[in-house]
Write an enzyme that holds these catalytic residues in place. Sequence first.
Site, PDB file in Angstrom:
ATOM      1  N   CYS A  68       0.833  -1.210   0.000  1.00  7.23           N
ATOM      2  CA  CYS A  68       0.000   0.000   0.000  1.00  7.23           C
ATOM      3  C   CYS A  68       0.868   1.260   0.000  1.00  7.23           C
ATOM      4  O   CYS A  68       0.596   2.213  -0.727  1.00  7.23           O
ATOM      5  CB  CYS A  68      -0.929  -0.006   1.209  1.00  7.23           C
ATOM      6  SG  CYS A  68      -1.974  -1.470   1.325  1.00  7.23           S
ATOM      7  N   SER A  69       1.907   1.250   0.824  1.00  8.61           N
ATOM      8  CA  SER A  69       2.769   2.431   0.981  1.00  8.61           C
ATOM      9  C   SER A  69       3.828   2.558  -0.097  1.00  8.61           C
ATOM     10  O   SER A  69       4.230   3.663  -0.447  1.00  8.61           O
ATOM     11  CB  SER A  69       3.466   2.401   2.339  1.00  8.61           C
ATOM     12  OG  SER A  69       2.531   2.594   3.364  1.00  8.61           O
TER      13      SER A  69
END
Length: 161
Positions: free
Chosen positions: A49-50
């Site tokens: 996600c990051s």
Amino acid sequence: MTLSVGDPIPDVTLTTMTGDGPAPIASKEALGTGTVVLFAVPGAFTPACSDHHLPGYVLRADELRAKGVDTIACIAVNDAFVLNAWGESAGVDDKIVMLGDGNASFAAAAGLELDGTAFGLGTRSQRYAAIIKDGVVTHLQVEPDPLAVTVSSVETVLDAL
């Protein structure tokens, strides 16, 4: 029932961060007007996600807007404080609306929950991307592997617009 193309978005209460702190916002208010790109992640600050998902949308937000997108929104089963901190760390600024689905209400109503209990995460959202026009889903791609960012990537969404 799983959300599908042609379905209206679920109407539940989400949270977003404002200058006065976290505030409730109806999903239909946040996502129901104009052309919206919504992408969901299993959790803020998690590796895929990051490292890939959120940054892609931040970097290419102007391209999405040039294709007629009015709102870009990220939703996760996290609280507004976490999503705000994550957005700040990723340089989101006003490019992306960060929506907290802290109780997984939207994920459940959309039939897009992810059982993360084996990883100590509890109920989360599946990773997906949707294009929504005036509250109706016109495109939806759910990742078959929650650790991958392929069909829900900004590149795939740009191709679909």
